[in-house]
Design an enzyme around this catalytic site. Structure first.
Site, short mmCIF file in Angstrom:
data_model
loop_
_atom_site.label_atom_id
_atom_site.label_comp_id
_atom_site.label_asym_id
_atom_site.label_seq_id
_atom_site.Cartn_x
_atom_site.Cartn_y
_atom_site.Cartn_z
N ASN A 1 17.98 31.99 -3.28
CA ASN A 1 18.61 33.44 -2.51
C ASN A 1 17.79 34.55 -3.16
O ASN A 1 18.02 34.63 -4.58
CB ASN A 1 20.35 33.41 -2.96
N LYS B 1 18.36 37.60 -2.83
CA LYS B 1 19.23 38.71 -3.10
C LYS B 1 18.60 39.98 -2.36
O LYS B 1 17.96 39.75 -1.33
CB LYS B 1 19.44 39.05 -4.36
N HIS C 1 28.91 34.31 -1.46
CA HIS C 1 28.14 34.64 -2.82
C HIS C 1 28.93 35.44 -3.75
O HIS C 1 29.62 36.36 -3.42
CB HIS C 1 26.88 35.14 -2.52
N GLU D 1 28.12 37.85 -5.58
CA GLU D 1 28.01 39.44 -5.38
C GLU D 1 28.75 39.80 -4.16
O GLU D 1 29.30 41.12 -4.17
CB GLU D 1 26.65 39.73 -5.36
N GLU E 1 28.92 28.52 -8.24
CA GLU E 1 28.29 29.35 -9.05
C GLU E 1 28.89 30.19 -9.80
O GLU E 1 29.75 31.18 -9.45
CB GLU E 1 27.47 30.44 -8.09
N GLY F 1 22.82 35.80 -12.97
CA GLY F 1 22.09 36.93 -12.96
C GLY F 1 21.52 37.52 -14.37
O GLY F 1 21.97 36.49 -15.45
N SER G 1 21.64 30.94 -13.49
CA SER G 1 20.82 30.85 -14.55
C SER G 1 20.15 29.57 -14.62
O SER G 1 19.95 29.02 -15.61
CB SER G 1 21.70 31.69 -15.90
P1 PGA Z 1 20.38 33.45 -11.05
O1 PGA Z 1 21.14 33.52 -9.69
O2 PGA Z 1 19.73 32.07 -11.05
O3 PGA Z 1 19.29 34.52 -11.08
O4 PGA Z 1 21.34 33.47 -12.19
C1 PGA Z 1 21.73 32.80 -8.96
C2 PGA Z 1 22.51 33.05 -7.88
O5 PGA Z 1 22.92 34.38 -7.89
O6 PGA Z 1 22.47 32.40 -6.63
#
Ligand code: PGA
Length: 258
Positions: free
Chosen positions: A10, A12, A98, A100, A170, A176, A217
């Site tokens: 993704n 973002k 997601h 976020e 997640e 993040g 991550s």
């Molecule tokens: P990240 O993001 O691998 O940068 O932690 C994962 C996600 O939000 O899908």
């Protein structure tokens, strides 16, 4: 033969149209020799890139998805993008819920459920994301939270519709720049609970068929370990996959050692 393994990213609110097109072209070039019986590859860029991204994607190599979707075909929903608009762009997949969207933009399980039903009714591959916050983990209620998110988010989904349903776990605390990746043991345990819940909802056959992806991550150091866990069917990667060469390296290291 081993079960197909899922790899997706993704992007973002990063990558312009040109950046996205370059990324997709490079990723396809780098991974074109890998049999798609072995992997399922997908990229989820921003709304404004959907048309171009879908034009350059090779359907036999990858799916392109949207990061969100409104739950009506049209109407008084300023700022929303409808399933019809995404179909027009050639989008294959829609991601719903997601972390976020839930925690920065305040979406509820009820809203995610409307979107999931709408996406499935419009025949999109539908990727529902679930995950507990750090506070919920601290209280020891991660499993309960995940079960609730699955049961509410998937309410009204039929067994037949699960053929196009994917789930990503997640954990909010793992995502993040400030996130700490979940250990493979912890992720495996939650994935086991998700599998159990899906079987409860849809029966053995359908419940076992739905792919379960881990995200939060994921990086070159933990990808292989996570991929070897019994209930983890794929990796959903943010930062570590936004460079096509790095993403390709993660994919290959997983396929070599799985
Ligand atoms: P990240 O993001 O691998 O940068 O932690 C994962 C996600 O939000 O899908």
């Amino acid at each position: 033969m081993k079960k197909k393994f899922y790899f997706g990213t993704n992007t973002k609110m990063y990558k312009t149209i040109q950046n996205t097109v370059d990324f997709i072209l490079r990723l396809q070039e780098l991974t074109s020799d890998i049999s798609r019986d072995e992997i399922e590859l997908f990229v989820i860029p921003s709304f404004t890139t959907q048309k171009d991204a879908n034009q350059v994607k090779k359907p036999e190599l990858m799916k392109v998805g949207a990061q969100n979707m409104g739950w009506e075909e049209e109407g008084q929903f300023t700022g929303e993008i409808s399933p019809i608009m995404l179909q027009e762009c050639g989008t294959d997949l829609v991601m719903i819920g997601h972390s976020e969207r839930r925690h920065v933009l305040g979406e509820s399980d009820e809203e995610e459920n409307k979107k999931v039903l709408c996406a499935l009714n419009h025949d999109f591959t539908t990727l529902l994301c679930v995950g507990e916050t750090g506070e919920e983990k601290e209280y020891g209620i991660s499993e309960e939270v995940i079960r609730i998110q699955l049961k509410k988010g998937l309410y009204g989904v039929t067994r037949e519709q699960t053929e196009k349903l994917w789930i990503a776990y997640e954990p909010v605390w793992a995502i993040g720049v400030n996130g700490k990746p979940a250990s493979k043991e912890y992720a495996e345990e939650i994935h086991r609970v998700m599998r159990e819940t899906l079987i409860e909802l849809f029966g053995e056959t359908a419940g076992n068929r739905i792919p379960l992806l881990y995200g939060g991550s994921v990086n070159p150091g933990n990808a292989v370990g996570l991929s070897r866990m019994e209930h983890i069917d794929g990796l959903f990667i943010g930062r570590a996959a936004w460079d096509a060469d790095n993403f390709n390296e993660i994919i290959r290291s997983v396929l070599e050692k799985r």
